[in-house]
Design a protein around this motif. Structure first.
Motif, mmCIF file in Angstrom:
data_model
loop_
_atom_site.group_PDB
_atom_site.id
_atom_site.type_symbol
_atom_site.label_atom_id
_atom_site.label_comp_id
_atom_site.label_asym_id
_atom_site.label_seq_id
_atom_site.Cartn_x
_atom_site.Cartn_y
_atom_site.Cartn_z
ATOM 1 N N ASP A 89 -2.156 83.581 60.556
ATOM 2 C CA ASP A 89 -2.559 82.395 61.223
ATOM 3 C C ASP A 89 -2.391 82.947 62.369
ATOM 4 O O ASP A 89 -1.965 82.071 63.101
ATOM 5 N N ASP A 90 -3.337 83.430 63.197
ATOM 6 C CA ASP A 90 -3.520 84.126 64.065
ATOM 7 C C ASP A 90 -1.793 84.503 64.710
ATOM 8 O O ASP A 90 -1.945 84.478 65.779
ATOM 9 N N PHE A 91 -1.996 85.825 63.986
ATOM 10 C CA PHE A 91 -0.099 86.311 64.939
ATOM 11 C C PHE A 91 0.921 85.455 65.283
ATOM 12 O O PHE A 91 1.329 85.161 66.046
ATOM 13 N N ASN A 92 1.101 84.297 64.599
ATOM 14 C CA ASN A 92 2.267 82.714 64.856
ATOM 15 C C ASN A 92 3.245 83.598 64.819
ATOM 16 O O ASN A 92 4.327 82.678 63.945
ATOM 17 N N SER A 93 4.177 84.234 65.797
ATOM 18 C CA SER A 93 5.376 85.286 65.522
ATOM 19 C C SER A 93 5.951 83.409 65.871
ATOM 20 O O SER A 93 7.043 83.919 65.100
ATOM 21 N N PRO A 94 6.160 82.534 66.184
ATOM 22 C CA PRO A 94 6.942 81.534 65.986
ATOM 23 C C PRO A 94 7.289 80.908 65.074
ATOM 24 O O PRO A 94 8.393 81.470 65.179
#
Length: 486
Positions: A377-382
């Protein structure tokens, strides 16, 4: 379970499924630094974000060619078409060659990114190494009717270009609004239109960095170099073009115009941009007196934060925010990140000592799928980090004897942490990685030596005293400065 990767595309203003032009190959170009000063934290945030993207695409099995340029010429003051070259100006002040300035800050840039554990790009081309390619692009734009010469300088004709293309396609602005909101600048009367920008600039006699061209001696415009280098190494069109959000209105807009004027197509399929940094809710800037450099963040010698933070803590802090969201530095946020990073790394260090049971109360497969869902999902690191804290809870519970895990799930748990913490997020346990300490301290000692050379004794003393507070003692001698842990 096969999942698709979705990427937010600035060009279309929506998330789109990532389908490379020539899978499994992926071409990615990210605008690099202008090497006239120390790399600032905003740059670091951008390059750490694209390091995550680079790492994840590699993890997914793509063969990524990551190109990140070094701007060592052509970037004038105020990002304009007039004034002095930023590197040449610094060289004149220091009474050295411009390439000495470029080399010094290129080395410093790489050192800082190395400390942050970013992977090097596949290719790191320089503007000065691609003058011929830039001249060839200018010739092509002139031949296609989108550029014109005035007394040895070449300008891009924006209004003529806009008749066949959309100059505001990336920024979402229309040409009329841009014209109405653009003031005429002094010394630019030779341009046909207010929005026209320089492709090649005639060099004044005192200009230090200049090259021969079909139009006389000059130097390339800032926007031209990225079009030339991205095209040379990635072709007419490639997959991802990235940079900071501040590059959208002018630099990236002009890149698209140049490429379309030459090759009749937009250079990149997906445009990816990182957001800005703030400090306690205010934009980070020198004029507000709230900006600080990476080494000032490590040592704590800045006017904003109560203490220094390790490079991996800072990397973790940056990854705790989504790359498209504003990242706000403050004491509470940094302290919370430091605690979170230590909690994650403490759990990671327990993995090898865990014992498998005959039965399990921990199913790791769904957790792994959620980790992929976050990054897809769009590089959702959090969101990924939140899932890794769930993995840490399982590790601690198994370690404390409060949860059983069988051999298969234990191996999955180890693989999950190695894949997502180490390989993809690029985090390292600093307590265990004592071999990195000398690199960090040597880097800071070199900064102190520079301060002493510049007779900036206040900064020199601050660095010495700050290192002493965290257990590093410096000793100055004729042979140089040495350090010991105390």
């Amino acid at each position: 379970m096969k999942q698709s990767l979705f990427v937010y595309n600035t060009l279309t203003r929506k998330k789109e499924e990532f389908t490379p032009l020539n899978a499994p190959h992926v071409g990615m170009y990210v605008c690099g630094p202008t090497v006239y000063s120390d790399v600032h934290l905003g740059n670091c945030r951008t390059y750490i974000s694209f390091d995550l993207i680079f790492r994840y695409l590699n993890h997914l099995g793509y063969k990524v060619r990551y190109v990140r340029n070094i701007t060592d010429a052509g970037h004038l003051e105020d990002d304009s078409d007039t004034g002095e070259d930023k590197i040449s100006k610094k060289a004149k002040i220091a009474k050295v060659e411009p390439m000495e300035i470029a080399q010094k800050y290129t080395v410093g840039f790489r050192e800082v990114l190395g400390i942050f554990n970013t992977l090097p790009p596949s290719i790191e081309p320089t503007a000065t190494g691609h003058i011929i390619e830039q001249i060839e692009l200018v010739k092509e734009m002139i031949a296609n009717g989108y550029a014109y010469e005035v007394d040895g300088s070449i300008y891009f004709d924006v209004e003529k270009y806009n008749k066949n293309f959309d100059y505001g396609v990336l920024s979402g602005r229309n040409l009329e609004d841009m014209l109405n909101n653009t003031r005429s600048l002094g010394g630019q009367e030779e341009k046909h239109g207010k929005l026209d920008f320089a492709l090649w600039i005639k060099a004044k006699p005192e200009h230090l960095m200049k090259w021969p061209s079909p139009w006389g001696v000059g130097f390339p415009g800032w926007h031209l170099e990225c079009s030339a280098m991205s095209h040379k190494y990635l072709g007419d069109q490639f997959d991802i073009h990235g940079g900071g959000l501040d590059l959208v209105p002018t630099h990236h807009t002009n890149e698209i115009a140049q490429n379309e004027a030459c090759f009749n197509k937009t250079p990149a399929k997906y445009w990816v941009h990182t957001n800005m940094l703030t400090v306690n809710g205010q934009k980070m800037s020198k004029s507000l007196g709230n900006s600080f450099l990476p080494h000032e963040l490590f040592t704590g010698h800045n006017a904003i934060l109560n203490k220094g933070y390790s490079p991996m803590t800072v990397r973790f802090f940056m990854l705790q925010a989504h790359y498209r969201s504003t990242l706000d530095f403050g004491n509470e946020a940094m302290e919370a990140s430091e605690k979170g990073f230590k909690r994650l790394m403490n759990a990671f260090s327990l993995l090898d000592g865990l014992k498998a049971s005959a039965t399990t109360e921990a199913e790791i497969t769904p957790l792994r799928e959620r980790c992929y869902e976050a990054l897809n999902d769009d590089f959702n690191s959090p969101v990924l980090i939140a899932e890794l804290f769930e993995a840490s809870r399982i590790i601690n519970s198994v370690h404390d004897g409060k949860m059983a895990i069988d051999a298969a799930n234990l191996q999955q748990l180890k693989d999950l942490m190695n894949d997502f913490v180490t390989e993809i997020l690029g985090l390292k346990n600093e307590q265990a990685s004592t071999d990195e300490l000398p690199k960090v301290v040597d880097f800071i000692v070199n900064l102190r030596n520079e301060a002493k050379t510049n007779r900036d004794y206040a900064t020199s003393d601050k660095i010495r005293d700050g290192l002493q507070k965290i257990g590093i003692q410096l000793k100055d001698a004729k042979e140089g400065t040495t350090w010991t842990k105390i």
